[in-house]
Design a protein around this motif. Structure first.
Motif, PDB file in Angstrom:
ATOM      1  N   VAL A 135      76.580  79.563  -2.953  1.00 38.56           N
ATOM      2  CA  VAL A 135      77.676  80.215  -2.212  1.00 38.56           C
ATOM      3  C   VAL A 135      77.259  80.540  -0.771  1.00 38.56           C
ATOM      4  CG1 VAL A 135      78.898  81.069  -4.248  1.00 38.56           C
ATOM      5  CG2 VAL A 135      77.192  82.543  -3.171  1.00 38.56           C
ATOM      6  N   GLU A 136      75.995  80.863  -0.564  1.00 32.10           N
ATOM      7  CA  GLU A 136      75.541  81.127   0.814  1.00 32.10           C
ATOM      8  C   GLU A 136      75.657  79.861   1.664  1.00 32.10           C
ATOM      9  OE1 GLU A 136      71.586  82.551   1.065  1.00 32.10           O
ATOM     10  OE2 GLU A 136      72.136  84.623   0.692  1.00 32.10           O
ATOM     11  N   ALA A 137      75.191  78.760   1.113  1.00 31.07           N
ATOM     12  CA  ALA A 137      75.201  77.504   1.879  1.00 31.07           C
ATOM     13  C   ALA A 137      76.632  77.044   2.137  1.00 31.07           C
ATOM     14  CB  ALA A 137      74.405  76.434   1.140  1.00 31.07           C
ATOM     15  N   ALA A 138      77.507  77.172   1.132  1.00 31.02           N
ATOM     16  CA  ALA A 138      78.909  76.770   1.339  1.00 31.02           C
ATOM     17  C   ALA A 138      79.558  77.668   2.399  1.00 31.02           C
ATOM     18  CB  ALA A 138      79.677  76.849   0.020  1.00 31.02           C
ATOM     19  N   PHE A 139      79.273  78.974   2.345  1.00 34.62           N
ATOM     20  CA  PHE A 139      79.812  79.922   3.334  1.00 34.62           C
ATOM     21  C   PHE A 139      79.313  79.550   4.737  1.00 34.62           C
ATOM     22  CE2 PHE A 139      80.070  84.875   4.120  1.00 34.62           C
ATOM     23  CZ  PHE A 139      81.014  84.678   5.117  1.00 34.62           C
ATOM     24  N   SER A 140      78.076  79.076   4.835  1.00 30.43           N
ATOM     25  CA  SER A 140      77.517  78.710   6.148  1.00 30.43           C
ATOM     26  C   SER A 140      78.318  77.607   6.838  1.00 30.43           C
ATOM     27  CB  SER A 140      76.084  78.191   5.998  1.00 30.43           C
ATOM     28  OG  SER A 140      75.246  79.212   5.585  1.00 30.43           O
ATOM     29  N   THR A 141      78.987  76.765   6.030  1.00 29.45           N
ATOM     30  CA  THR A 141      79.726  75.641   6.627  1.00 29.45           C
ATOM     31  C   THR A 141      81.176  76.003   6.949  1.00 29.45           C
ATOM     32  OG1 THR A 141      80.510  74.695   4.533  1.00 29.45           O
ATOM     33  CG2 THR A 141      78.318  74.023   5.265  1.00 29.45           C
ATOM     34  N   LEU A 142      81.559  77.246   6.670  1.00 29.79           N
ATOM     35  CA  LEU A 142      82.921  77.697   6.992  1.00 29.79           C
ATOM     36  C   LEU A 142      83.066  77.767   8.526  1.00 29.79           C
ATOM     37  CD1 LEU A 142      84.685  80.156   4.745  1.00 29.79           C
ATOM     38  CD2 LEU A 142      84.724  80.822   7.111  1.00 29.79           C
ATOM     39  N   THR A 143      84.274  77.572   9.003  1.00 25.53           N
ATOM     40  CA  THR A 143      84.521  77.565  10.450  1.00 25.53           C
ATOM     41  C   THR A 143      83.985  78.824  11.138  1.00 25.53           C
ATOM     42  OG1 THR A 143      86.505  76.258  10.123  1.00 25.53           O
ATOM     43  CG2 THR A 143      86.356  77.437  12.205  1.00 25.53           C
TER      44      THR A 143
END
Ligand code: FS2
Ligand code: SF4
Length: 540
Positions: free
Chosen positions: A63-71
């Motif tokens: 979830v941290e890595a996916a959140f990092s790719t958020l705009t």
């Protein structure tokens, strides 16, 4: 590069040269590679769960890595390089554990082996982007990306909740299932549609966890007046959405002659008893995220970006803006843990505000507990026809001129109607005095975009009180979207069967005509038109 995950995507179709947000092609490629690594890691995590293996580090990392790719979260290539390497290492370690437990993690030969150099990683990323398969059906691509963006938004909520100690393995299991599914070329349209709605369902659970985390840690928000001016003295500005970071800044700056101000989505934090108890938690500075280049140079103290949305920092404040958590910008000082000593030192070194200024105030704190504590009054006002209709005018702000619609809409809402709002879109009208109806404010701020769950609970409780469904309430949703948390919320609303949502300022570029058609048929979702026409259509 190709990216069309947010509302401001170039020409309404996709950023191909450089992101309108400032994302460079190398960072876009690294984000694509990281997502690919996450999908591969997720495939092993799914096999792990079948064999009774779950790994808390893998869950948190996903979830941290996916959140990092958020705009507007992370623009720093080096941070993505580290995440890609960590993801690949976690995948290898997890595969071994799954094998040892008798499971089948798949073929290691198919796993991504990160290249040695930055250039090599960028080249790898360019091969696994959104358009990697030229043969893919446009509707499948559209639904697959809707799932990916929903997962990014959901991951942001799950990560915030995790930071405050609230987790649910069902959420992680779904994130892994959905990301792994995006590698399955055989899925049909119906399966994708089902996964889209299940993303909305799981996002509801993630938002519920976050609501429990925030209210369980800091209490339920209460109506609170927040000054928009300044107090003479040293100052720190805190932006983003992370309540834990704000709490730590308040705790560590206490008694040092510093006042703490909120920026952007931090505004509703003034309503939490566990945060408002700090006497030096003074007021709110500035408006929505897209105005930071105008507003930050004039703030006489350090600025901390705890989450999205960061923009390219201007020269004039580069030496006093700090990133925290998952936020990154090359060359900007990063606070890696909860030690805000450098921020406090910067505040003490800077002049602060030379005098008190009065710029009026706004009210916050109308989250579910406050609104539902006067539910009887609300129901009586509707039955007695004092309140004709509720509008939830909510969502993100952005730079496009079309977003004036939301200001005009709120200005034109008739005097016998109530406006509920949340997220940074409210800065288009947050300081308007709309007066009261029977002791209830006509404009109520439910909170951040992260508090959308609160608005859903309010709608659900009103529906219960009236003995009808949410769709039969005198309530209309007029939403503005920008990034992927808004996508996740939209999927939740669809999962809940909410109909006739008005969405703007433009519809997502990633929705193909075929998928849009299905959404219109099944959910009556429609684009905003003009405030006058939409109000007429809603109120009759
Ligand atoms: Fe606003 Fe930006 Fe809240 Fe979004 S501050 S558009 O990413 O998170 O909403
Ligand atoms: Fe373009 Fe938005 Fe992607 Fe940035 S996040 S590259 S603005 S579509």
């Amino acid at each position: 590069m190709f990216c069309f995950q947010c509302e401001q995507t170039a020409k309404g179709t996709g950023c191909t040269q450089v992101g309108v947000c400032g994302k460079r092609p190398d960072v876009a490629a690294l984000q694509d590679l990281l997502l690919h690594v996450l999908k591969d890691l997720s495939r092993v995590a799914v096999a792990g769960r079948k064999a009774g293996v779950t790994d808390p580090e893998v869950n948190a990392f996903t979830v941290e890595a996916a959140f990092s790719t958020l705009t507007n979260v992370d623009f720093d290539p080096e941070r993505f390089v580290a995440l890609i390497r960590k993801g690949a290492a976690l995948r290898r370690a997890l595969a071994e554990k799954v094998r040892a437990a008798g499971g089948d993690p798949g073929d290691d030969a198919e796993a991504v082996v990160p290249a040695e150099t930055l250039e090599g990683l960028v080249a790898q990323g360019e091969r696994v982007g959104i358009k990697a398969d030229p043969e893919i059906d446009p509707d499948i691509l559209s639904l697959r990306e809707a799932v990916v963006y929903g997962i990014k938004g959901l991951s942001a909520y799950a990560d915030h909740a995790r930071i405050l100690g609230r987790e649910d393995d069902e959420v992680y299991a779904f994130v892994h299932e959905a990301l792994a599914a995006t590698l399955d070329a055989e899925r049909g349209l119906d399966d994708w549609l089902d996964l889209v709605l299940r993303t909305g369902k799981t996002n509801l659970r993630a938002m519920e966890l976050l609501d429990e985390a925030n209210t369980g840690t800091y209490g339920h928000p209460v109506p609170t007046r927040v000054p928009l001016g300044a107090r003479k003295g040293k100052a720190i500005l805190v932006s983003g959405h992370d309540l834990k970071d704000l709490e730590e800044i308040l705790r560590q700056s206490e008694g040092k002659g510093i006042y703490v101000y909120t920026h952007g989505e931090m505004l509703p934090c003034h309503g939490y008893p566990g945060l408002k108890k700090y006497p030096h938690f003074y007021g709110h500075y500035g408006t929505a995220w897209q105005n930071q280049a105008k507003e930050f140079p004039l703030f006489p103290g350090p600025i901390v970006m705890t989450t999205n949305c960061i923009q390219r920092p201007m020269e004039s404040y580069q030496d006093r803006i700090f990133t925290r958590g998952l936020v990154g910008w090359p060359g900007v000082r990063h606070i890696p843990d909860l030690d805000f000593t450098p921020v406090i030192a910067k505040a003490l070194e800077m002049p602060g505000f030379p005098e008190d200024t009065d710029k009026g105030s706004v009210m916050v704190g109308f989250a579910r507990n406050t609104v539902l504590s006067v539910a009887d009054k609300v129901v009586a006002a509707v039955k007695g026809k004092a309140i004709r209709h509720f509008f939830l005018v909510a969502g993100c702000d952005g730079a496009k001129p079309g977003r004036n619609y939301y200001t005009e809409f709120v200005e034109k809402v008739p005097a016998d109607c109530v406006v509920l709002t949340l997220a940074c879109g409210k800065f288009r009208f947050f300081d308007k005095d709309l007066g009261e109806i029977g002791g209830l404010p006509r404009l109520m701020d439910v909170g951040q975009c992260n508090d959308a769950y609160s608005a859903i609970r309010i709608a659900g409780a009103l529906a219960d009180a009236f003995g009808c469904s949410v769709n039969d309430l005198p309530l209309s949703l007029v939403l503005s979207w920008y990034e992927q948390k808004a996508v996740a919320i939209l999927l939740t609303l669809l999962y809940l069967g909410i109909k006739d949502i008005r969405l703007g300022p433009t519809l997502p570029a990633f929705l193909s005509p075929g998928v849009l058609d299905v959404l219109v048929q099944r959910f009556g979702i429609r684009p905003i038109t003009t405030p006058e026409d939409d109000l007429r259509a809603i109120l009759g």
